[in-house]
Design a protein around this motif. Structure first.
Motif, mmCIF file in Angstrom:
data_model
loop_
_atom_site.group_PDB
_atom_site.id
_atom_site.type_symbol
_atom_site.label_atom_id
_atom_site.label_comp_id
_atom_site.label_asym_id
_atom_site.label_seq_id
_atom_site.Cartn_x
_atom_site.Cartn_y
_atom_site.Cartn_z
ATOM 1 N N LEU A 110 -40.097 5.321 -33.770
ATOM 2 C CA LEU A 110 -41.222 6.221 -33.546
ATOM 3 C C LEU A 110 -40.493 7.853 -33.344
ATOM 4 O O LEU A 110 -40.828 8.766 -33.854
ATOM 5 N N THR A 133 -45.631 9.252 -39.724
ATOM 6 C CA THR A 133 -45.998 8.665 -38.252
ATOM 7 C C THR A 133 -46.813 7.756 -38.087
ATOM 8 O O THR A 133 -46.715 6.749 -37.456
ATOM 9 N N MET A 134 -48.164 7.940 -38.854
ATOM 10 C CA MET A 134 -49.362 7.009 -38.703
ATOM 11 C C MET A 134 -48.837 5.490 -39.228
ATOM 12 O O MET A 134 -49.185 4.627 -38.829
ATOM 13 N N ARG A 136 -45.975 4.299 -39.784
ATOM 14 C CA ARG A 136 -44.798 3.783 -38.886
ATOM 15 C C ARG A 136 -45.550 3.081 -37.498
ATOM 16 O O ARG A 136 -45.232 2.072 -37.088
ATOM 17 N N MET A 137 -46.507 3.760 -36.959
ATOM 18 C CA MET A 137 -47.107 3.339 -35.835
ATOM 19 C C MET A 137 -48.054 2.096 -36.312
ATOM 20 O O MET A 137 -48.037 1.076 -35.362
ATOM 21 N N SER A 138 -48.778 2.140 -37.175
ATOM 22 C CA SER A 138 -49.834 1.041 -37.727
ATOM 23 C C SER A 138 -48.742 -0.200 -38.093
ATOM 24 O O SER A 138 -49.064 -1.376 -37.667
ATOM 25 N N GLY A 141 -47.337 -1.467 -34.777
ATOM 26 C CA GLY A 141 -48.388 -1.958 -34.028
ATOM 27 C C GLY A 141 -49.026 -3.241 -34.284
ATOM 28 O O GLY A 141 -49.458 -4.111 -33.690
ATOM 29 N N CYS A 178 -48.529 1.635 -24.483
ATOM 30 C CA CYS A 178 -48.701 2.430 -25.625
ATOM 31 C C CYS A 178 -49.439 3.989 -25.297
ATOM 32 O O CYS A 178 -49.084 4.886 -25.851
ATOM 33 N N LEU A 182 -47.484 7.388 -25.868
ATOM 34 C CA LEU A 182 -48.037 8.702 -26.654
ATOM 35 C C LEU A 182 -48.389 9.605 -26.026
ATOM 36 O O LEU A 182 -47.972 10.788 -26.627
ATOM 37 N N VAL A 243 -53.674 9.588 -30.199
ATOM 38 C CA VAL A 243 -53.318 9.288 -31.572
ATOM 39 C C VAL A 243 -53.691 10.480 -32.348
ATOM 40 O O VAL A 243 -53.170 11.096 -33.063
#
Length: 260
Positions: A110, A133-134, A136-138, A141, A178, A182, A243
């Motif tokens: 990230l 970014t979203m 990769r995060m998903s 996660g 998390c 964040l 987020v």
């Protein structure tokens, strides 16, 4: 070729008659080239599913290997703990250490845009930084949640408890880690921001390890389940807000890059 011959060639090229250039034809050619380029780019545009799979391949296999090792290591730790420890409270606390460890495994992915000085490159691609970014995060996660769900299922079977209860005990420290990471990513936009996140996750894991060896923890009593559920809701809401803030940060970086 001597200098006189070279000069003669240069003079001949300079004096070569060229047809007159009509401005209207030049503008039509430029517009036609733009349309052709636009159609070709539209033809090469990937779907969201293809983009998702592409990002899955871009994440290093070492990240997935570390996450798998963490889950397997906790399963082995749980098996040994059942033979040596009589109290299920300590077992739950020790297994829940996997939550911050799983977050630590994906922090570099990230933050590599900043830590590896790749932000300018990613801002220049045709994919939005926010989208990158979203996604990769998903991906990270979902992998973390899959590992925690597997641990909760194994834990519930081996200590004869409810799987939903075990999952809440694992999700609360995961959400807390998390949320802190964040919060740091939204406020620390420097190459070493990943180290701040690792430090925070390490502190969460250390606190859990200390609590694991503290006898008679009232927080794992059935009467305290309402507290755990409230913490899960609060941390989930906090993650949603962070987020949202991270998406705004990505959009502001894209706007600043387009103005440069």
């Amino acid at each position: 070729m001597n200098k006189r011959s070279e000069q003669a060639i240069v003079n001949a090229l300079k004096n070569y008659p060229t047809p007159p250039i009509e401005r209207q034809h030049l503008e039509d050619t430029a517009r036609g080239a733009v349309e052709v380029l636009r159609h070709r780019q539209a033809g090469r545009r990937t779907s969201f599913g293809e983009f998702y799979l592409a990002q899955l391949r871009f994440i290093s296999w070492k990240v997935w290997a570390v996450q798998l090792l963490i889950v397997l290591g906790m399963v082995l730790l749980l098996r040994n703990a059942l033979q040596e420890m009589g109290e299920s409270v300590q077992i739950v606390m020790m297994v829940s250490i996997a939550a911050p460890l799983l977050v630590m495994a994906g922090i570099h992915t990230l933050t590599r845009s900043l830590s590896c000085h790749m932000l300018e490159i990613e801002l220049s691609t045709r994919h939005l930084l926010e989208k990158l970014t979203m996604v990769r995060m998903s991906l990270l996660g979902m992998a973390d949640l899959l590992g925690l769900t597997l641990l909760a299922a194994i834990l519930s079977v081996w200590i004869h408890s409810d799987v939903a209860t075990m999952l809440i005990y694992l999700l609360v420290p995961f959400n807390l880690t998390c949320l802190g990471c964040l919060w740091l990513l939204n406020r620390v936009r420097i190459p070493s921001c990943g180290y701040y996140c690792l430090t925070f996750a390490g502190i969460v894991a250390l606190v859990q390890m200390i609590l694991a060896f503290t006898p008679k923890l009232w927080v794992f009593e059935p009467a305290a389940m309402g507290v755990w559920q409230m913490m899960l809701l609060v941390t989930t809401a906090g993650i949603a807000l962070q987020v949202r803030g991270l998406r705004k940060t990505c959009r502001s970086l894209e706007t600043a890059s387009s103005l440069m």
